[in-house]
Enzyme design. Structure first.
Site: not given
Length: 218
Positions: A91, A152, A182
């Site tokens: 991430d 995300k 996400k």
């Protein structure tokens, strides 16, 4: 129809990114991730490789965290080292300054540099609470063009805030199912997790996994 507990667990990235986390904290988080049957455990890169067996739970980590104000070279090296140490997913925090300055090509190049180092999943953290709708759309478009797998919402560390239903819905509409979404930051209960999924989230980042799953049907 609301998801079963097992279905909901498969949405969750059980997360431990506290700055004061110890190796023992990570072991406990790993044991909880396995017990809960979540999709992934997300920990800081200096905590891997793990000395525990995660079974079917995937291992995720972060790079450029939490500010994103690292060079593309540093982010790529951090991602490469994390994957070599056993991370399945990374991430990455984008440089939001590039986005806000309209330097889209530089942003895409940064993302692509990291993606080249990752055989698995790359999720891009865009700090949606800091972005206008137009900027959030551009961030999603850059993620897709550069080959990322997810966008995300948040690190969970930015005082501007975490995930919102509005941001998740806009992100999902922009990527049209071509990338995952996400939702992360401030998701601590079942109702909020379900609302994020209904808005379009395909993964939920959270530290309160047990609390979220407690509200689900068996």
């Amino acid at each position: 129809m609301e998801p079963t507990r097992a279905d909901l667990a498969h949405y969750l990235d059980h997360t431990l990114l506290k700055t004061d986390a110890t190796a023992d904290d990570v072991r406990r988080a790993a044991a909880e991730a396995v017990r809960l049957g979540v999709f992934a455990l997300c920990v800081s890169p200096n905590m891997i490789p793990l000395d525990v067996d995660l079974g079917q739970v995937r291992l995720a980590t972060v790079c450029g965290f939490p500010s994103g104000k690292h060079t593309a070279h540093v982010k790529a090296a951090e991602a490469r080292q994390a994957v070599a140490a056993g991370a399945d997913e990374v991430d990455m925090v984008i440089d939001i300054g590039l986005l806000k300055a309209g330097r889209d090509d530089d942003l895409i190049a940064e993302i692509a540099a990291v993606k080249r180092e990752i055989p698995g999943v790359l999720k891009l953290i865009v700090e949606s609470a800091r972005l206008s709708d137009d900027q959030l759309v551009v961030a999603c478009q850059a993620a897709e063009e550069a080959g990322a797998d997810f966008v995300k919402t948040s690190t969970g560390f930015d005082p501007a805030g975490g995930a919102s239903i509005h941001a998740v819905r806009l992100m999902a509409r922009t990527v049209g199912g071509r990338l995952g979404i996400k939702a992360s930051g401030g998701i601590r209960d079942y109702a909020t997790a379900i609302a994020m999924i209904e808005a379009g989230a395909t993964r939920i980042g959270c530290s309160a996994s047990a609390q979220i799953l407690a509200g689900a049907h068996s």
